[in-house]
Write an enzyme that holds these catalytic residues in place. Structure first.
Site, mmCIF file in Angstrom:
data_model
loop_
_atom_site.group_PDB
_atom_site.id
_atom_site.type_symbol
_atom_site.label_atom_id
_atom_site.label_comp_id
_atom_site.label_asym_id
_atom_site.label_seq_id
_atom_site.Cartn_x
_atom_site.Cartn_y
_atom_site.Cartn_z
ATOM 1 N N SER A 136 3.510 -2.864 -0.406
ATOM 2 C CA SER A 136 3.327 -4.132 0.709
ATOM 3 C C SER A 136 1.719 -4.043 0.383
ATOM 4 O O SER A 136 1.024 -3.081 0.175
ATOM 5 C CB SER A 136 3.967 -3.863 1.877
ATOM 6 O OG SER A 136 3.507 -4.485 2.952
ATOM 7 N N TYR A 149 5.883 2.239 8.870
ATOM 8 C CA TYR A 149 6.280 1.648 7.724
ATOM 9 C C TYR A 149 5.499 1.249 6.691
ATOM 10 O O TYR A 149 4.731 1.651 5.228
ATOM 11 C CB TYR A 149 6.888 0.469 8.266
ATOM 12 C CG TYR A 149 6.833 -1.261 7.172
ATOM 13 C CD1 TYR A 149 7.462 -0.817 6.149
ATOM 14 C CD2 TYR A 149 5.803 -1.667 6.566
ATOM 15 C CE1 TYR A 149 8.336 -1.871 5.072
ATOM 16 C CE2 TYR A 149 5.846 -2.583 5.800
ATOM 17 C CZ TYR A 149 6.880 -2.732 5.235
ATOM 18 O OH TYR A 149 7.477 -3.486 4.084
#
Length: 243
Positions: A136, A149
């Protein structure tokens, strides 16, 4: 990575980026198998899109083993693994929810590592083999409301580099920006990239750069290159003022 003629197993393919890319790869002439936890979704996608599915809970090592056996038995030519499965949840670090943090780590990081470990011996025997991990933009600049995350995606980035150096096959890291999906309820977020636009640019980058190590759409450069371009502090501030 060649973009046609593959047999691709993609985890987490029942929605969002995973399903959209599965459809694009199918349309390019690849055999695509997706996984997900819900059999009803897999059955619906098989009926509507002609994409086969395998039930898989990447939080469960036994489920990963079973999915590996099912996929490689039915599709022995599988030569591409894409580890898309993951979750994203906000966390309040003043009141730690350790069960939630551990769930995110188990699915995002251990799920990726365990799936890669299961498929690697098979992939090493295939021609044009590829492992594609999914990190990400938040691996490089944190969204402070999703700390675990971010940490799992940073770990996947590092793990992917080690995979690339140790394995005699192509290892690609897909690095999405915020995309309009159900992840963190971003379907209608004007700051997120439209899903179709993201899929279009990703597929074009794969076509244009068959030896790519990272797939970076233009929108993610803001995050990916922040530190090396000496913009890190300002990008952290900008990202989190929007959030």
């Amino acid at each position: 990575m060649k973009t046609t003629g593959n047999t691709i197993f993609l985890t987490g393919g029942t929605s969002g980026i995973g399903l959209e890319l599965a459809r694009r790869f199918r349309d390019l002439g690849n055999t695509v198998i997706i996984s997900g936890r819900r059999k009803d979704l897999l059955d619906r996608i098989a009926a509507e899109d002609g994409i086969d599915g395998v039930q898989l809970d990447v939080a469960d090592p036994a489920s990963i083993t079973a999915a590996y056996e099912a996929v490689t038995t039915k599709y022995p030519a599988v030569n591409v693994l894409i580890t898309m499965a993951g979750i994203m949840q906000p966390e309040d670090l003043k009141n730690h929810d350790l069960a939630l943090a551990e769930e995110i780590i188990t699915i995002n990081l251990l799920g990726t590592i365990r799936t890669v470990a299961a498929f690697t011996p098979h992939l090493l025997e295939q021609q044009d083999a590829v492992i594609m991990t999914v990190s990400s933009g938040l691996a490089f600049v944190p969204l402070v409301i999703t700390p675990t995350y971010n940490a799992t995606k940073a770990a996947i980035h590092s793990y992917t580099q080690s995979l690339r150096h140790q394995l005699p096959l192509q290892v690609i890291e897909l690095v999405p920006p915020a995309v309009q999906t159900t992840l963190l309820n971003q379907e209608n977020d004007p700051h997120a990239m439209p899903l179709a636009e993201y899929a279009d640019e990703t597929i074009q980058l794969l076509k244009d750069n068959p030896n790519a190590e990272e797939i970076l759409v233009t929108r993610v450069h803001f995050l990916r290159n922040a530190e090396k371009e000496n913009r890190y502090e300002s990008v952290v501030a900008a990202l989190n003022s929007v959030a």
